[in-house]
Scaffold this active site. Structure first.
Site, short mmCIF file in Angstrom:
data_model
loop_
_atom_site.label_atom_id
_atom_site.label_comp_id
_atom_site.label_asym_id
_atom_site.label_seq_id
_atom_site.Cartn_x
_atom_site.Cartn_y
_atom_site.Cartn_z
N GLY A 155 34.82 46.07 31.61
CA GLY A 155 35.42 45.47 32.87
C GLY A 155 35.32 45.50 34.24
CB CYS A 172 34.97 30.14 34.64
SG CYS A 172 35.63 30.44 35.60
C1 LIG Z 1 37.10 40.11 39.75
C2 LIG Z 1 35.66 39.44 37.98
C3 LIG Z 1 34.92 38.34 37.84
C4 LIG Z 1 34.79 37.85 36.86
N1 LIG Z 1 33.59 36.75 37.17
C5 LIG Z 1 33.43 36.57 35.67
C6 LIG Z 1 31.97 35.54 35.90
O1 LIG Z 1 32.05 34.95 37.25
N2 LIG Z 1 32.38 34.55 34.47
C7 LIG Z 1 32.81 35.38 33.48
O2 LIG Z 1 32.66 35.10 32.41
N3 LIG Z 1 34.47 36.17 33.32
C8 LIG Z 1 34.05 36.19 34.44
N4 LIG Z 1 35.54 37.51 34.67
C9 LIG Z 1 36.28 38.43 32.97
C10 LIG Z 1 35.29 39.35 32.63
O3 LIG Z 1 34.30 39.07 32.49
C11 LIG Z 1 36.50 39.30 31.51
O4 LIG Z 1 36.37 38.54 30.66
C12 LIG Z 1 37.80 40.17 32.18
O5 LIG Z 1 38.08 40.25 33.20
C13 LIG Z 1 38.18 40.97 30.67
O6 LIG Z 1 38.23 42.06 30.71
P1 LIG Z 1 38.93 43.27 31.48
O7 LIG Z 1 40.06 43.08 31.75
O8 LIG Z 1 38.26 44.97 31.36
O9 LIG Z 1 38.30 42.89 33.21
C14 LIG Z 1 35.40 38.80 35.47
C15 LIG Z 1 37.08 38.75 35.80
C16 LIG Z 1 36.84 40.02 37.37
C17 LIG Z 1 38.29 40.73 37.10
#
Ligand SMILES: Cc1cc2nc3c(=O)[nH]c(=O)nc-3n(C[C@H](O)[C@H](O)[C@H](O)COP(=O)(O)O)c2cc1C
Length: 311
Positions: free
Chosen positions: A273, A133
């Protein structure tokens, strides 16, 4: 054109009826999305990172739109373990969807405690350890978790400690903010991870030129969405070539055609995501689209797509 296809997978010991989950932090604990589609359609539901104690997260603004994506600096806002068990879990268990519980700790021992307590409460079908994170800047963890996943030795230590605390399938989520993704990925595998989740967000920032202020109160945030898809795809491809355990691919998946690319690059499962913010039933559409693609391309078994890129 096939009439029936098999989407079932075994993800490091977690049997999923289809290879689609949602990315942690983009789907809360599922309740809000169940209004848009039956969340029990998901192969598994990955919950927002859980910490032992509740967290309020960072100050706003915490989200900024960027070209083909977004920056977030939520800072792990979550209800904490006790409220998750009391208030969030019953709904998920009633829905019957397999739960991948994503956890975040301030030390290897905290991760281990979270994993053990989740297992003992029957509150997870698999654990995803978020070692990546980018948005937590407490003094307590000045050497924050972004750095855990940037250091293969630390990845090994954390993974081994969590491994010894639970028999649940253990997935380790890594950061793309490294030179060579294979090093932390192999370290996690050798320390007992059953699957590797790739990728978390890419570090980024944005500045308002009029006010000269950062657009995020946290200044720096994590970039997600279609903008990062090519980076994610390459990291999945790199990692899948050296790993024996499966990879869960994520990063900018918006539709089935994106998910298919991740399977072809070597992912066994995928996570939708940020797209769920734009289109709440995006994950359901991805499941339907994968099935349609398989029928159209005479792919009987989803495993037949994995590492299927033709070079
Ligand atoms: C608003 C937001 C909150 C997120 N919170 C977490 C989290 O709490 N734990 C985690 O492992 N990844 C978190 N992520 C990362 C996502 O799980 C993912 O790995 C990342 O956004 C890439 O995927 P995407 O491009 O489809 O969103 C978060 C992403 C976003 C956009």
């Amino acid at each position: 054109m096939l009439a029936n296809v098999n989407l079932e997978i075994n993800l490091g010991g977690l049997v999923m009826k289809n290879p689609v989950t949602v990315a942690s932090g983009t789907f809360g604990y599922g309740e809000d999305y169940d209004k848009y589609f039956d969340i029990s359609r998901l192969g598994a539901l990955t919950t927002k990172s859980l910490t032992l104690k509740p967290r309020a997260g960072n100050k706003p603004p915490r989200l900024v739109e960027t070209p083909a994506g977004m920056l977030n600096a939520i800072g792990l806002q979550n209800v904490g373990l006790d409220e998750y068990l009391a208030k969030k879990l019953p709904f998920l268990r009633e829905k019957g969807v397999p739960i991948i519980a994503n956890i975040y700790g301030y030390s290897p021992e905290e991760y281990a405690e979270l994993a053990a307590r989740l297992e003992n409460a029957g509150a997870a079908d698999a654990i995803e350890a978020n070692l990546s994170c980018p948005n937590v800047h407490d003094a307590r963890i000045a050497r924050g978790a972004a750095f855990v996943a940037q250091d293969a030795d630390k990845v090994a230590l954390y993974t081994r400690t969590i491994r010894s605390a639970t028999r649940l399938p253990l997935f380790v989520k890594l950061t793309p903010n490294v030179m060579n993704i294979c090093e932390p990925a192999l370290a996690a595998e050798q320390a007992g991870a059953n699957a590797i989740s790739l990728i978390n967000t890419l570090l980024g920032m944005a500045i308002d030129p009029e006010t000269r202020q950062p657009r995020l109160a946290n200044i720096v945030g994590g970039l997600s969405g279609p903008a990062i898809r090519p980076v994610a795809l390459k990291m999945v491809w790199d990692a899948a070539r050296v790993l024996k355990v499966p990879v869960i691919g994520m990063g900018g998946i918006c539709e089935a055609a994106d998910a298919i690319q991740f399977f072809l690059a070597g992912a066994t499962a995928v996570a939708v995501g940020s797209m769920s913010f734009r289109q709440p039933d995006a994950a359901a559409r991805v499941i339907d689209g994968i099935e349609a693609y398989m029928k159209r391309h005479n792919v009987e078994n989803i495993a037949g797509l994995v590492k299927g890129m033709r070079i």
